[in-house]
Design an enzyme around this catalytic site. Structure first.
Site, PDB file in Angstrom:
ATOM      1  N   LEU A 106      -5.806   7.514   9.596  1.00 46.05           N
ATOM      2  CA  LEU A 106      -5.710   7.599   8.124  1.00 46.05           C
ATOM      3  C   LEU A 106      -4.461   6.855   7.680  1.00 46.05           C
ATOM      4  O   LEU A 106      -3.377   7.055   8.236  1.00 46.05           O
ATOM      5  CB  LEU A 106      -5.618   9.074   7.695  1.00 46.05           C
ATOM      6  CG  LEU A 106      -5.374   9.303   6.188  1.00 46.05           C
ATOM      7  CD1 LEU A 106      -6.547   8.812   5.353  1.00 46.05           C
ATOM      8  CD2 LEU A 106      -5.126  10.779   5.891  1.00 46.05           C
ATOM      9  N   ILE A 137      -1.645   8.122  12.238  1.00 45.81           N
ATOM     10  CA  ILE A 137      -1.280   7.767  10.865  1.00 45.81           C
ATOM     11  C   ILE A 137      -1.067   6.257  10.852  1.00 45.81           C
ATOM     12  O   ILE A 137      -0.347   5.700  11.693  1.00 45.81           O
ATOM     13  CB  ILE A 137       0.006   8.507  10.414  1.00 45.81           C
ATOM     14  CG1 ILE A 137      -0.179  10.030  10.546  1.00 45.81           C
ATOM     15  CG2 ILE A 137       0.358   8.130   8.976  1.00 45.81           C
ATOM     16  CD1 ILE A 137      -1.276  10.642   9.698  1.00 45.81           C
ATOM     17  N   LYS A 138      -1.702   5.635   9.886  1.00 44.62           N
ATOM     18  CA  LYS A 138      -1.639   4.175   9.826  1.00 44.62           C
ATOM     19  C   LYS A 138      -0.488   3.755   8.914  1.00 44.62           C
ATOM     20  O   LYS A 138      -0.399   4.219   7.770  1.00 44.62           O
ATOM     21  CB  LYS A 138      -2.945   3.664   9.212  1.00 44.62           C
ATOM     22  CG  LYS A 138      -3.737   2.770  10.115  1.00 44.62           C
ATOM     23  CD  LYS A 138      -5.060   2.466   9.488  1.00 44.62           C
ATOM     24  CE  LYS A 138      -5.544   1.115   9.885  1.00 44.62           C
ATOM     25  NZ  LYS A 138      -6.844   0.812   9.328  1.00 44.62           N
ATOM     26  N   VAL A 139       0.354   2.867   9.416  1.00 43.99           N
ATOM     27  CA  VAL A 139       1.507   2.421   8.628  1.00 43.99           C
ATOM     28  C   VAL A 139       1.535   0.894   8.635  1.00 43.99           C
ATOM     29  O   VAL A 139       1.479   0.285   9.707  1.00 43.99           O
ATOM     30  CB  VAL A 139       2.814   2.963   9.267  1.00 43.99           C
ATOM     31  CG1 VAL A 139       4.042   2.423   8.556  1.00 43.99           C
ATOM     32  CG2 VAL A 139       2.819   4.484   9.271  1.00 43.99           C
TER      33      VAL A 139
END
Ligand SMILES: O=P(O)(O)OC[C@H]1O[C@](O)(CO)[C@@H](O)[C@@H]1O
Length: 936
Positions: A106, A137-139
């Site tokens: 996400l 977690i997508k960054v």
């Protein structure tokens, strides 16, 4: 062994770049997991399409409205639930692979991408909220995103670093990851429990580099650089994870940060569709693929290690790029910035889409509604049939057996499924071209083309109008000499760009226009500049491509050859002309993508709201019950969309003795003037009620109605796609191959024969008229010698007689110069006929309609009667034999007359009734008036 497991044994895991609620809840994801899928990724644009393009979330939204939450909060609840559900399904994979795979990603809001602290806080908050170990977690890998990765990994949160295009940026990401592991270790955390991937983007690099490579004529580098760049990144990956620093971490259980290939759907249709999977297979990697690429790979992807191969070649390709002065760093940095911007835009659009959903739910508004009248049970049965036979899924899998036993003219006609995606990738190139045109002071664009090559541009020009500072676009699809001459006068060649648009690259009308206007322009601007005024849109290797090169056209747009004319609205054939008038194509195509999502296999028309499939099923089912006249009632501004959809439906379904007759532009009368063979489509904007009352009357009279309500004109992007898919599905229902046009050629051959005779004998051999009426020559199949008996014999004395003679509709074919007053006359005649025969009456100008509805007229069940109006011309215009050459052996006047009589013969040969009126070009209105009076 399953294909994906085989791939995994080579060291590569396949993840799925897609998510939506019913895909998870209705078992689709589970099925893919059983096939060996090992992870799921999402991004704001995927959620935008999923939430805006389906009703999957409507129930949840309804409940959340009750809780008085903000739009942002509602969004979060929806996506958190999706990720949690998907993560639960993926958990067994997570355990089975010892926590290597089984992740669902996400993304933090892309609007925070330039703020390290905000990104860290948001990522931590989301991770907590998700309550799942197997999430990432997508960054975004911006400079500000790098400290975030260190801190997040240092806090034991698994991270998917995204939007990496550049080798140096990748090195920074890997360094930040190592630092993060060291930090976690310092903090006493368990470094074996944290995981990370570096999402390295692929296809977008080729899309941008190819443009530069094209300019330098270095074709051998096309489609090579994205993979070369990835191979170099992979070499670096291998080095990093062999250093003593890494070995120390590895001893304590650390996992490598795998390179994940992202954006691996092919954007250039001339490349093999699995190029970015096949070309990037190597140990310790992941490839996240969109659904279409997944299907393609499962069907014919290869299972050979390629990432370690030909490294020298990759390096030398990158060097060569440098020597050509193409700055890959600059391009890739720019791509990261653009990627962020586009995700931010999707995020904004998503918020707007949720807002709209909330409004629609609160006010119980339904933008798409079918009132089936007495046919509900049959429609439901067909829906079930569609579901059982997996028709929608099979269409997306490009399974030709949906429509026939052989792939011919099916397998190579399904490119439209990808058009919105492919076109989006081409926008920067198109915008660059449009800017050059505007800078040079062009004022007008005249599009020369027929049927599918002209109808979508006409929708854009007539519906959107020209934005300030852009070109005035008009369409020429009439070979009537006076129309051709009108444009010759109206547009000064010095200020005009001519768009020669033909898929086949050989359509006679289009070529004749091209030669005519080329010579006119040549005379005005000279040989040095003439090519600058012409562009071509065509298929690769067509006749037009060759000639356009010879004549030095300023630009040749080569379209995906796997798209037929009537399915080409969202490809270069539609969007290049649209760009010239300033249409916001990003908005239009994204809107189409929402409809693409709405029409996916996972969106079952029974449990979901797959509106294109529903529409197609309704069209096909009702046609089988004799409701095969699909009648469009549209807002004034949407009138031209009707003309586009007319070709789509007529040419796709009108064959092998079947067909759905589209009726557009009919005057709306009282229900008593319609037979039980209609289905009405009410296409309008919201807050508009001009035709509501009439439509209500049709419903009350028992006619099926489909209501489609648009928010604004940009929703036409979705509408093009909805009707394309619906027509393909109606084809399945009717057992028709929707992508060919077997009867079109007949009229062309007969016209060509007449022209050959003309060239030999110096005159056109026309048949003898049955009789003459005040200078009007009248031709018919029977022996009537006056107009009243002619009408009575061919059409009937009244509505009952009309039907008894096995007639069902009348098509008026006007081979005259199209203009407003003729239009009015033809339409008043149309209404008279409708009132008398209570039947569908259509009107089309020749030769335009030959490329639109002409197929149906000769290919359907033969219940049409045809009235041709042919006028000679006051003035004629010569068609040059060749562009740039004065010599001419034929004129537009001869061509159009040959086409009219050629079609008359083709109709007669197919057993149709044809009445022809030939009159003088100086007396068009007077003559039509006379005929109408005689009918009365
Ligand atoms: O784009 P082209 O090849 O000129 O064809 C124009 C039109 O002619 C047709 O082939 C029919 O003649 C249509 O299907 C098509 O849209």
């Amino acid at each position: 062994m399953l294909k994906l497991n085989q791939l995994a044994s080579l060291g590569q895991s396949i993840w799925y770049d897609y998510i939506r609620r019913q895909f998870i809840t209705r078992g689709e994801l589970q099925k893919l997991i059983e096939k060996g899928l090992r992870g799921v990724t999402s991004n704001p644009s995927i959620f935008e399409k999923a939430i805006a393009g389906s009703s999957d979330y409507d129930e949840d939204i309804k409940e959340l409205i009750e809780q008085d939450l903000t739009v942002q909060e509602i969004y979060e609840k929806l996506v958190v639930k999706d990720i949690q559900l998907a993560a639960s399904l993926m958990l067994p994979v997570y355990y089975k692979t010892n926590e290597l795979d089984g992740y669902v990603s996400l993304e933090v809001s892309p609007t925070l991408a330039h703020n390290s602290h905000a990104t860290i806080d948001e990522a931590k908050r989301l991770y907590k909220l998700l309550e799942r170990k197997n999430v990432m977690i997508k960054v975004p890998a911006t400079q500000e995103g790098l400290p975030a990765i260190t801190e997040l990994i240092g806090s034991g949160i698994s991270v998917n670093m995204t939007l990496i295009f550049n080798i140096d940026n990748y090195k920074q990401v890997a360094e930040a990851y190592l630092k993060g592991l060291e930090l976690l270790s310092e903090r006493g955390g368990d470094i074996s429990k944290v995981s990370s991937v570096a999402s390295f983007f692929i296809s977008r690099i080729d899309a941008d580099v190819d443009k530069e490579v094209n300019k330098r004529n270095a074709d051998h580098l096309k489609g090579k650089i994205a993979i070369a760049n990835a191979k170099v990144a992979y070499q670096i990956f291998q080095k990093i994870y062999h250093t003593p620093r890494w070995k120390a971490l590895e001893k304590r259980g650390a996992r490598v940060q795998r390179l994940l290939w992202a954006s691996t759907g092919v954007k250039n249709p001339s490349y093999p569709d699995t190029i970015y999977v096949d070309g990037l297979i190597g140990k310790q990697t992941v490839n996240t693929v969109p659904p279409a690429t997944f299907n393609d790979f499962m069907d014919h992807g290869s299972l050979i290690i390629t990432l370690d191969e030909n490294i020298e070649e990759a390096i030398s390709q990158l060097e060569e790029l440098k020597s050509l002065d193409i700055d890959l760093d600059k391009i890739t940095n720019q791509l990261q910035a653009e990627g962020l911007e586009s995700f931010s835009k999707s995020f904004e659009n998503l918020m707007k889409a949720i807002e709209l959903k909330i409004e629609n739910i609160k006010e119980e508004r339904k933008p798409f509604r079918v009132i089936t009248s007495g046919y509900q049970a049959s429609v439901e049965n067909s829906m079930l049939e569609l579901k059982m036979q997996r028709i929608v899924e099979r269409i997306w899998e490009k399974d030709y057996t949906v429509w026939g036993d052989r792939p011919d003219e099916i397998s190579n006609r399904l490119g439209w499924l990808k058009s919105p995606d492919v076109s989006l990738e081409m926008l920067s190139d198109i915008y660059e071209f449009v800017e050059s045109i505007r800078k040079e002071g062009f004022k007008n664009a005249l599009l020369l083309g027929m049927g599918g090559s002209s109808l979508a541009p006409e929708v854009f020009s007539k519906t959107f109008g020209t934005k300030d500072g852009y070109l005035n676009l008009e369409i020429l699809d009439s070979t009537h000499p006076e129309k051709v001459l009108e444009y010759n006068k109206k547009f000064d060649p010095e200020e005009t760009l001519y768009i020669v648009s033909t898929k086949s690259g050989g359509t006679v009308e289009t070529f004749s226009f091209m030669k005519f206007f080329y010579n006119q322009t040549l005379a005005k601007v000279g040989i040095k500049n003439v090519g600058n005024h012409f562009i071509a849109i065509t298929d690769p290797q067509s006749g037009l491509e060759t000639i356009a090169k010879e004549l030095k056209f300023r630009k040749i747009f080569l379209n995906d050859p796997n798209i037929g004319g009537r399915y080409s609205a969202l490809s270069l054939f539609g969007i290049v002309p649209a760009a010239l008038i300033g249409v916001d194509l990003d908005k239009l195509l994204n809107n189409a993508l929402v409809m693409v999502c709405n029409s996916e296999g996972a969106n079952c028309p029974i449990h979901g709201d797959n509106t294109p499939a529903k529409l197609g099923v309704v069209m096909g089912t009702l046609a089988e019950f004799g409701r095969d006249k699909i009648t469009f009632i549209t807002s004034k501004q949407l009138k031209y969309f009707g003309n586009w959809v007319e070709q789509l439906i007529a040419e796709s379904t009108g064959k092998i003795g079947k067909g759905i007759l589209p009726v557009v532009g009919e005057e709306i009368l009282e229900p008593e003037y319609y037979s039980n063979d209609r289905i009405f489509i009410h296409l309008k904007f919201e807050n508009e009620s001009a035709n509501d009352e009439s439509v209500e009357k049709f419903k009350r009279a028992g006619h099926p109605v489909v209501e489609i309500i648009l928010k604004d004109i940009y929703e036409l992007g979705g509408e093009f796609f909805r009707w394309e898919m619906a027509t393909a599905i109606a084809g399945w229902k009717l057992n028709i191959q929707p992508f060919d046009q077997p009867n079109v050629e007949a009229a062309k051959i007969l016209a060509r024969e007449m022209l050959a005779e003309y060239l030999k004998e110096g005159k056109l051999n026309q048949p003898n008229p049955n009789f003459e009426m005040n200078g009007i020559k009248v031709y018919s199949n029977d022996y009537s010698s006056d107009i009243t008996s002619l009408f009575n014999n061919q059409l009937g004395r009244n509505a009952e007689d009309f039907r008894e003679r096995e007639n069902q509709y009348i098509a008026i074919h006007a081979y005259v110069k199209p203009n407003e007053s003729v239009d009015k006359l033809l339409h008043s005649f149309r209404t008279l006929l409708q009132k008398k025969y209570k039947s569908a009456i259509t009107v089309g100008y020749g030769p335009g309609f030959l490329h639109s509805t002409g197929q149906l007229h000769k290919g359907d069940a033969g219940k049409g009667v045809f009235i041709q109006f042919i006028s000679t011309s006051k003035n004629d215009a010569a068609i040059p034999d060749n562009a740039g050459d004065e010599k001419s052996t034929m004129s537009f006047g001869t061509l159009i007359t040959a086409q009219a009589f050629g079609d008359r013969k083709a109709l007669k040969n197919s057993g149709r009734k044809v009445i022809t009126f030939l009159f003088d070009g100086t007396e068009i209105e007077k003559s039509i008036n006379q005929i109408v009076k005689a009918f009365n």
